[in-house]
Enzyme design. Structure first.
Site, PDB file in Angstrom:
ATOM      1  CB  VAL A  75      48.456  42.367  55.301  1.00  0.00           C
ATOM      2  CG1 VAL A  75      47.801  43.692  54.912  1.00  0.00           C
ATOM      3  CG2 VAL A  75      48.808  41.559  54.054  1.00  0.00           C
ATOM      4  CB  SER A 132      51.046  33.169  47.686  1.00  0.00           C
ATOM      5  OG  SER A 132      51.724  32.128  48.355  1.00  0.00           O
ATOM      6  CE  LYS A 149      52.127  32.628  59.118  1.00  0.00           C
ATOM      7  NZ  LYS A 149      52.458  34.017  58.692  1.00  0.00           N
ATOM      8  CD  GLU A 185      53.180  31.499  65.882  1.00  0.00           C
ATOM      9  OE1 GLU A 185      52.697  32.588  65.544  1.00  0.00           O
ATOM     10  OE2 GLU A 185      53.634  31.282  67.015  1.00  0.00           O
ATOM     11  CG  ASP A 193      30.524  36.427  57.096  1.00  0.00           C
ATOM     12  OD1 ASP A 193      29.407  36.947  57.277  1.00  0.00           O
ATOM     13  OD2 ASP A 193      31.326  36.201  58.026  1.00  0.00           O
TER      14      ASP A 193
END
Length: 340
Positions: free
Chosen positions: A172, A128, A131, A257, A40
């Site tokens: 996080v 990692s 999930k 989820e 980006d």
């Protein structure tokens, strides 16, 4: 060990990449070179304003995609340590764009492994996610595959002294796209959308994530998957901490989820050791002496059937501790919101 080394961070303009950059340049001012590798250009332009080269002569910005193996090989030449943080990470977007997720998270991991083996990189730490443990969504499945690729890379390195390791952690706090900034943006509307009132998640600060990466860089023997001992929170407590006067509207769980996240399953317990601050899931066939590893780190084998998930955690954030953490890590001016 870090001073004098050259380091490259893939996905270096992300939340953790920027936190790692700040940490490395502050704590290790004699680092030889720090390369921020990402695709980006706008984020790189913005980050370059925060870390101007006249103040930080070690920093370099390099446009590139982990999907491009040849570009990675060129970028990795002369690099000692690689921190692989690039990923497509939004669960619902991965479900809707599976090919793109696989190309970045799996193909990108393969490219990082091969480029590292071909260019003299000494150590690789891959990021990692919880999930990836017993995954039920594509994002988690791709990250589990990525984990396996990095761990198995220790078996194909031959004479090469390179070490590959993985760090796995939970949400996080304050990272791009995470729930607390989302709720803070939504609270002015007076409604906080709740996917499932029973939902729990692990919680780690950006600095906690940085500390894990640095620990792996310094101490990994190769093949470990490190898991931190961190608290959980209840999604309803997060909502109450951010907007006590807001309506908590249940909108239903999103595709892919889980209600609760896992980081170590009972099946992992056969290879999991308690290192004190962290757990480590060791490779089934380590290339080093297990007895020496246990002695060196005072490692203790967990009991068979041990599991570590956000629902049955023994450490929890409260509404008050969440508010304190928001002020400390996200918004120093944060105050309890009273909706008009």
């Amino acid at each position: 060990m870090i001073n004098g080394k050259t380091i490259l961070i893939t996905g270096g303009t992300g939340s953790l990449g920027k936190a790692l950059t700040t940490h490395i340049l502050t704590k290790y001012p004699k680092v030889s070179k720090l390369v921020i590798y990402s695709r980006d250009e706008q984020k790189q332009f913005q980050m370059a304003q925060e870390f101007p080269i006249d103040q930080y002569p070690q920093i370099r910005f390099l446009i590139g995609d982990v999907r491009d193996k040849e570009r990675l090989i060129r970028a990795f030449r002369g690099i000692d340590f690689v921190i692989h943080a690039a990923a497509m990470k939004h669960v619902h977007l991965a479900e809707y764009n599976p090919d793109e997720c696989i190309k970045t998270n799996v193909g990108g991991a393969q490219n990082v492994v091969h480029a590292s083996l071909e260019t003299g990189v000494e150590r690789v730490v891959a990021l990692s996610t919880d999930k990836a443990c017993a995954p039920i969504n594509l994002y988690g499945a791709t990250k589990l595959t990525s984990d396996k690729l990095f761990i198995a890379a220790n078996n194909i390195k031959g004479w090469n002294p390179i070490r590959f390791s993985v760090v796995r952690y939970g949400n996080v706090m304050g990272s791009n796209g995470s729930v607390i900034p989302f709720f803070m943006n939504k609270r002015e509307s007076g409604i906080l959308p709740i996917t499932d009132p029973e939902m729990t998640r692990f919680n780690i600060s950006l600095q906690g994530g940085v500390d894990m990466v640095m620990h792996a860089l310094k101490h990994a023997w190769g093949g470990e998957l490190f898991v931190p001992k961190i608290p959980s929170y209840k999604i309803m407590d997060v909502a109450e901490a951010v907007g006590p006067e807001c309506e908590k509207k249940v909108v239903g769980i999103r595709p892919g989820e889980k209600v609760h996240e896992e980081m170590i399953t009972p099946s992992d317990s056969f290879y999991t050791y308690d290192l004190g601050t962290y757990y480590a899931i060791l490779p089934t066939t380590p290339r080093w002496d297990l007895k020496e590893f246990i002695k060196n780190f005072n490692a203790k084998k967990v009991s068979v059937g041990f599991k570590y998930n956000s629902e049955e955690n023994t450490e929890w954030e409260t509404i008050d501790t969440l508010r304190s953490l928001i002020k400390k890590h996200i918004d120093p001016s944060f105050e309890i919101f009273q909706h008009a």
